[in-house]
Write an enzyme that holds these catalytic residues in place. Structure first.
Site, PDB file in Angstrom:
ATOM      1  N   ASP A 133       0.852  -1.182   0.000  1.00  0.00           N
ATOM      2  CA  ASP A 133       0.000   0.000   0.000  1.00  0.00           C
ATOM      3  C   ASP A 133       0.890   1.235   0.000  1.00  0.00           C
ATOM      4  O   ASP A 133       1.983   1.199   0.564  1.00  0.00           O
ATOM      5  CB  ASP A 133      -0.892   0.002   1.246  1.00  0.00           C
ATOM      6  CG  ASP A 133      -2.007   1.034   1.120  1.00  0.00           C
ATOM      7  OD1 ASP A 133      -1.799   2.192   1.545  1.00  0.00           O
ATOM      8  OD2 ASP A 133      -3.068   0.702   0.572  1.00  0.00           O
ATOM      9  N   TYR A 136      -2.865  12.693   1.797  1.00  0.00           N
ATOM     10  CA  TYR A 136      -3.432  11.743   2.769  1.00  0.00           C
ATOM     11  C   TYR A 136      -3.042  12.107   4.203  1.00  0.00           C
ATOM     12  O   TYR A 136      -3.846  12.005   5.125  1.00  0.00           O
ATOM     13  CB  TYR A 136      -2.916  10.325   2.493  1.00  0.00           C
ATOM     14  CG  TYR A 136      -3.736   9.543   1.503  1.00  0.00           C
ATOM     15  CD1 TYR A 136      -5.044   9.147   1.805  1.00  0.00           C
ATOM     16  CD2 TYR A 136      -3.202   9.156   0.281  1.00  0.00           C
ATOM     17  CE1 TYR A 136      -5.800   8.400   0.903  1.00  0.00           C
ATOM     18  CE2 TYR A 136      -3.953   8.404  -0.632  1.00  0.00           C
ATOM     19  CZ  TYR A 136      -5.251   8.030  -0.310  1.00  0.00           C
ATOM     20  OH  TYR A 136      -5.997   7.299  -1.197  1.00  0.00           O
TER      21      TYR A 136
END
Length: 367
Positions: free
Chosen positions: A86, A164
């Site tokens: 990820d 993010y």
């Protein structure tokens, strides 16, 4: 079955190098194809393997990452594997906590709110200490692939990671992260530079572990306009390509092809084609001919079928693939979707996409 081999060297000989040849601009008999998120929830075996464990715990298990990376290759004749991981492992390496919340997605328990919060981040990251589990997964997978296809490593790009870290998760506007660019440009550059340094070391470490190509995901490029992209994204994208290549040379590691995928950044295609990457990935919102015109003859293009095309009947998928291949041409081209596979997609339709790329590109090459 993924069994760990201690020595990262002595990898099995590569049997299918079509993807690497296309990435380097060499001639290929067929157009290579792989899919973003090919290891994913659309496969029942993926859901089964993942059921027992937390998402990031899975990312930290080399054995599970290896298994998940290999699953799609057992079903489809893909031309490349991409390591299961990820992009948010990088903020974790900087000391931030990220958890996967069911139904919501990745969530930061304490996002960056003020400029002072940058001081909480690790300023020097030992990537082997923090992300060694990814390197182990790559080495293990490279052996377990037995040379069937090349293995791609990847990272998120600095702006996407920054967005993010400030938003604390997904966002439709990225308003919190973008407000930093306008209100705190210096602090933004400090953070982006820190991320670029870590990403560079991380990507070099992936090659040392056995990755044969690298993709940089600037997934949130579309939230920036041309000017902000020029200031806050492109310089770091360029620096990473340059720094990775120079470190690979210094460490006598293979110079692997690098792919830049900046989603929704059509306005920057010309710049991205000259940013030091062998391959420019494209989303589905641009015509193949236009992309070729903007990127020129010296880079390979990758993409860009609308992922939702895979909901169409199989014969229709074949027609769309044929049209896409006619638009891009079969050379200096890697077929892919314009974004990742969705969880509710039918694996048989993914198979139809892969088969259609091989069949139509071979046919076009012959005639």
């Amino acid at each position: 079955v993924c069994s760990f081999v201690r020595s990262p060297k002595g990898f099995p000989k590569l049997k299918n190098d079509t993807f690497l040849r296309a990435a380097r601009g060499e001639e290929t008999e067929h157009t290579p194809v792989w899919c973003m998120r090919q290891a994913g929830r659309y496969l029942p075996e993926f859901r089964e393997t993942r059921a027992a464990q937390d998402f990031f715990a899975t990312c930290q298990s080399p054995k599970l990452c290896c298994e998940l990376t290999l699953q799609p290759l057992r079903r489809f004749p893909l031309d490349a594997a991409i390591i299961f991981s990820d992009i948010l492992v990088v903020p974790q390496a900087l000391g931030m906590e990220v958890v996967m919340v069911p139904g919501k997605g990745p969530t930061f328990t304490e996002p960056l709110k003020e400029v002072e919060d940058l001081l909480k981040l690790r300023q020097k990251v030992d990537v082997t200490a923090e992300l060694g589990y990814v390197f182990q997964a790559i080495t293990l997978t490279r052996h377990s692939l037995e040379g069937r296809v090349p293995l791609i490593g990847f990272s998120g790009a600095p702006w996407t990671l920054m967005s993010y870290m400030i938003e604390g998760g997904g966002s439709t506007t990225m308003a919190k992260a973008k407000s930093w660019l306008y209100r705190h440009p210096e602090a933004s550059h400090r953070l982006l530079q820190l991320l670029a340094d870590v990403v560079t070391d991380y990507l070099v470490g992936q090659v040392a572990a056995g990755a044969q190509a690298l993709q940089l995901f600037e997934s949130h490029a579309g939230h920036l306009g041309p000017e902000q992209f020029q200031d806050f994204a492109l310089p770091y994208i360029r620096d990473i390509a340059r720094a990775v290549k120079s470190k690979l040379k210094e460490e006598a590691l293979p110079l692997v092809p690098m792919i830049i995928f900046a989603k929704d950044a059509h306005y920057a295609l010309h710049d991205l084609a000259h940013a030091g990457y062998e391959v420019v990935g494209l989303d589905w919102t641009i015509r193949p001919q236009e992309a070729r015109a903007q990127t020129g003859k010296d880079v390979t293009l990758q993409g860009n079928l609308d992922p939702c095309a895979l909901y169409a009947p199989k014969e229709k998928i074949g027609e769309l693939v044929k049209k896409m291949l006619e638009g891009f041409g079969t050379q200096r081209y890697i077929a892919n979707l314009g974004h990742g596979l969705y969880p509710d997609m039918n694996p048989e339709h993914v198979g139809a996409f892969v088969e259609a790329v091989h069949a139509h590109s071979r046919h076009i090459n012959k005639h």
